[in-house]
Structures are given as structure tokens and as C-alpha cells.
Scaffold this active site. Sequence first.
Site, PDB file in Angstrom:
ATOM      1  N   SER A  47       6.980  -1.212  -5.858  1.00 40.44           N
ATOM      2  CA  SER A  47       5.976  -1.430  -4.828  1.00 40.44           C
ATOM      3  C   SER A  47       4.809  -0.510  -5.175  1.00 40.44           C
ATOM      4  O   SER A  47       4.947   0.713  -5.198  1.00 40.44           O
ATOM      5  CB  SER A  47       6.580  -1.080  -3.471  1.00 40.44           C
ATOM      6  OG  SER A  47       5.551  -0.919  -2.552  1.00 40.44           O
ATOM      7  N   ASP A  87       2.348   3.807   6.585  1.00 44.66           N
ATOM      8  CA  ASP A  87       1.132   3.023   6.770  1.00 44.66           C
ATOM      9  C   ASP A  87       1.046   2.381   8.149  1.00 44.66           C
ATOM     10  O   ASP A  87      -0.042   2.201   8.687  1.00 44.66           O
ATOM     11  CB  ASP A  87       1.014   1.974   5.657  1.00 44.66           C
ATOM     12  CG  ASP A  87       0.646   2.633   4.334  1.00 44.66           C
ATOM     13  OD1 ASP A  87      -0.023   3.684   4.376  1.00 44.66           O
ATOM     14  OD2 ASP A  87       1.031   2.109   3.276  1.00 44.66           O
ATOM     15  N   ASP A 120       4.006  -9.504   1.093  1.00 45.15           N
ATOM     16  CA  ASP A 120       4.245  -9.314   2.524  1.00 45.15           C
ATOM     17  C   ASP A 120       3.126  -9.892   3.389  1.00 45.15           C
ATOM     18  O   ASP A 120       3.387 -10.658   4.315  1.00 45.15           O
ATOM     19  CB  ASP A 120       4.409  -7.818   2.855  1.00 45.15           C
ATOM     20  CG  ASP A 120       5.736  -7.258   2.363  1.00 45.15           C
ATOM     21  OD1 ASP A 120       6.640  -8.071   2.039  1.00 45.15           O
ATOM     22  OD2 ASP A 120       5.874  -6.036   2.314  1.00 45.15           O
ATOM     23  N   ARG A 172      -6.357   4.241   4.310  1.00 42.16           N
ATOM     24  CA  ARG A 172      -5.941   3.426   5.460  1.00 42.16           C
ATOM     25  C   ARG A 172      -6.918   3.421   6.632  1.00 42.16           C
ATOM     26  O   ARG A 172      -7.153   2.378   7.230  1.00 42.16           O
ATOM     27  CB  ARG A 172      -4.532   3.825   5.934  1.00 42.16           C
ATOM     28  CG  ARG A 172      -3.445   3.658   4.874  1.00 42.16           C
ATOM     29  CD  ARG A 172      -3.546   2.353   4.173  1.00 42.16           C
ATOM     30  NE  ARG A 172      -2.374   2.082   3.347  1.00 42.16           N
ATOM     31  CZ  ARG A 172      -2.293   1.048   2.520  1.00 42.16           C
ATOM     32  NH1 ARG A 172      -3.291   0.203   2.390  1.00 42.16           N
ATOM     33  NH2 ARG A 172      -1.204   0.850   1.808  1.00 42.16           N
TER      34      ARG A 172
END
Length: 398
Positions: free
Chosen positions: A174, A123, A14, A94
Amino acid sequence: MSKKVIIVYSGGLDTSVCIPMMREDYGFDEIVTVTVNVGLPAEEIKQAEDKAIAMGCKHYTKDCVDEFAKDYIFKAIKANGDYQGYPLSTSIARPLVSQKAAEVAEIEGGEAFCHGCTGKGNDQFRIEFGLRALKPDMKIIAPMREHTWTRSAEIEYAKERNIPITVSAEKIWSIDENLWGRSIEGGKLEDPYYAPPEEIFKWTKSIADAKSDPTEVVITFEKGEPVAIDGVKLDPVALVKKAHEIAGDNGVGRIDMMEDRILGLKVRENYECPAARLLIPAHKALEELVLTKEEREFKNVVDMKWARLAYDGLWWDPFKEDLESFIDNTQQRVTGDVRVRLFKGSLQVIGRRSPFALYNEDLASFDSKTWDQNEATGIVKNHGMQSIMYRKVMQSNK
Ligand code: ARG
């Protein structure tokens, strides 16, 4: 004038696709990529770096594993960090990623950030909150949210632009990995009735292959932080790795759960978090020994609130700081040793000791004469006085 964008870059499909998209669809000519290392294998970090440079980006690798362990994982341990059974491994990384991207923006300038989060996940909330909190004047572009790719179209697009790819259209787990854990989702796992296949796990043995005899281990805590395993002092990163190894060998640390995302979407998630599954129960066991009844009761509530803020990515929320001042105060006494036995996927705390134990063997013992049991009579008599009065009042008012 040249237009510069800063991509929060993992090296995955991505974020790699975001690079040509920034040039072709968004009109940027200077592209800066930032990869934050929070515990990925060194080859993967290197691969990300090579890829970005090959695609003509100016690249930054930020090595933050120590910081992640000390300031993020250890905070989570003190708060017994857990959201619905998930040790928050992806969540707590994050804010650090956003912070490092913001630092690069400070040096590089640029008018926008770009990230690879989709519009369904958590996210996007965490990364964007961090970027907005730290660099409020920069724009944020989320091409994976604005443009819905099918997996095969995305792979095709990448191939046309010679982006080196490691995924195939079939192999579609994923996976997000860092020092605190691995999150695995997607593919066949989207059916909550489909049993997780062995191939998704990397750090833990299956019950069948786990060690055939029990392992006993002693975790030492100082002020709520784990500092040694079996008497050997370890720095935070080494300690977490050692905990992964011990728990993983015994088949401890696999989690298969339904999770309620920030948006309310229910999803099926698999996690592999052996260290968390060893260190957090050990930490809780020590809290049981040293905290008062009121502290324990209230800390459960505080921990739950903390986990919720961490899950939501609101790392710099004042409420989180408020909660942490309570947590840190309680942790001053969370010092001592916890003995744990692991065996074939199970974990039991089998001993704990602390100089701050609020426990007196002589008082609690069945054999003790220190406490005159007759003294209890009057106290027991008045126990629930108001409830008894309530019953009487209700009866006489019938
Ligand atoms: N649901 C988890 C979280 O929100 C993990 C998401 C991990 N991402 C992934 N690509 N597997 O923290």
C-alpha cells in the site's frame, strides 16, 4: 430529488470501489469526485480523472503542488517536522486534501462526503477532522470502515463492475506518494523482521548502487526556508525535487521504523523521504548557529508538539497556530548557508555560516586573548551553589 455525494478520490482501488457502493448501497445518484494533486506523477492524476469520468462521475482535479510545497512542506521544515523518525510526508498532505474537497462542496453542494480510509489508520482522523472543521453540516461516509473487504473480494467486486484496476491480490504494497515522500506498508512488510525489498523504493538508490564518491552540496536558507542549492535559486517545488535527486543518488532517505498510530496501534512503516533527510538536518544545523541556548532547548519541545499535531491531522488547531508564532519568530534569523556531505547512505553537515551567527571565533578560539580566563574563577566557584547547599543541609539533618 437527487442525492449528491462528494468522494475524496485518489483513483486507487478503495476509492474506486466507493463509487458503485455509493450508488448501490447508499442510494446516491449524483457522484462528484475530487482528486487533489500534491505531487503524484501526471499520468496517475490523469488516470484517476479518466477512471472517475468513465464511471459517470463529475470530476475535479485540484492541482496543489505549489501550495503543498510552500504552505505545508516549508512549514514542516521550519518545525524540523518529525514524528518518531517519520518526516510526516503523508500526514501533512491530508489537511490540504480535505480543504480542497471542502471547496468543491462549497460549489457543488451535496449532502455527504465519502472517503476511502479504513478504520485502523491515521488518515480517517486527519481527513474527517478537516472536513468537519470546514463543512460541519455535511455527513461523512467511510465505506471502507463500515464494510470490511478482503483484498480478493474487493478486486472481484471491482472486476464485476468493470472498474479498471492496477493492483493484483499478490502485489499488495500500500503506497502513498506525494512531493514530500513515499509511504510503503502492507504485504510482507507487516512482519517487522522482514527486510524491505528493493522493489518498494523508487527515489533512492541502495547503498550498493549509490554514487561511489561523496557529494558536497550547499543549501541556502532564508528565514528558515530553503531557497537555493549550490547557489542556484529554486522555487519550492523545484528545490524539493532537486533535494530528492541529490539525496536519493547517494542512498539517503530510506526509513524503516515502528510507528505508534493515533489509535495506539503499533505498525511497521517504510518511508522514502530523501529531500526531508537532507533539508531538515541542514536546517537544524543553521538553527544551532543562530539560536540561543534557551531558544534551542525550547524549540525542541515546540517542534515535538508541532509534529504531534501534524501527525494527528489537527492542522487548524489554535495550539498549532500558537506554536507556529514561536517558530516563525525564531526563523527570522535562520538565514545562511549549510554545507553538507552525502556518501553511501550517510549525511554529514560539514559547514555552516550566517550573518546572524551567535558565534565569535575570537571568543571561542583556544588561541584567543580577548577573554581573560581568570574572570571565570568566580563564576565557576558559584556554579551549582544550591546543589552544594542541599548536600550540606541533608548531611546536617541525618
Ligand atoms: N503511517 C503513515 C501516516 O500515518 C503513512 C500512511 C500511508 N498510507 C499508505 N497507504 N501507505 O502518515
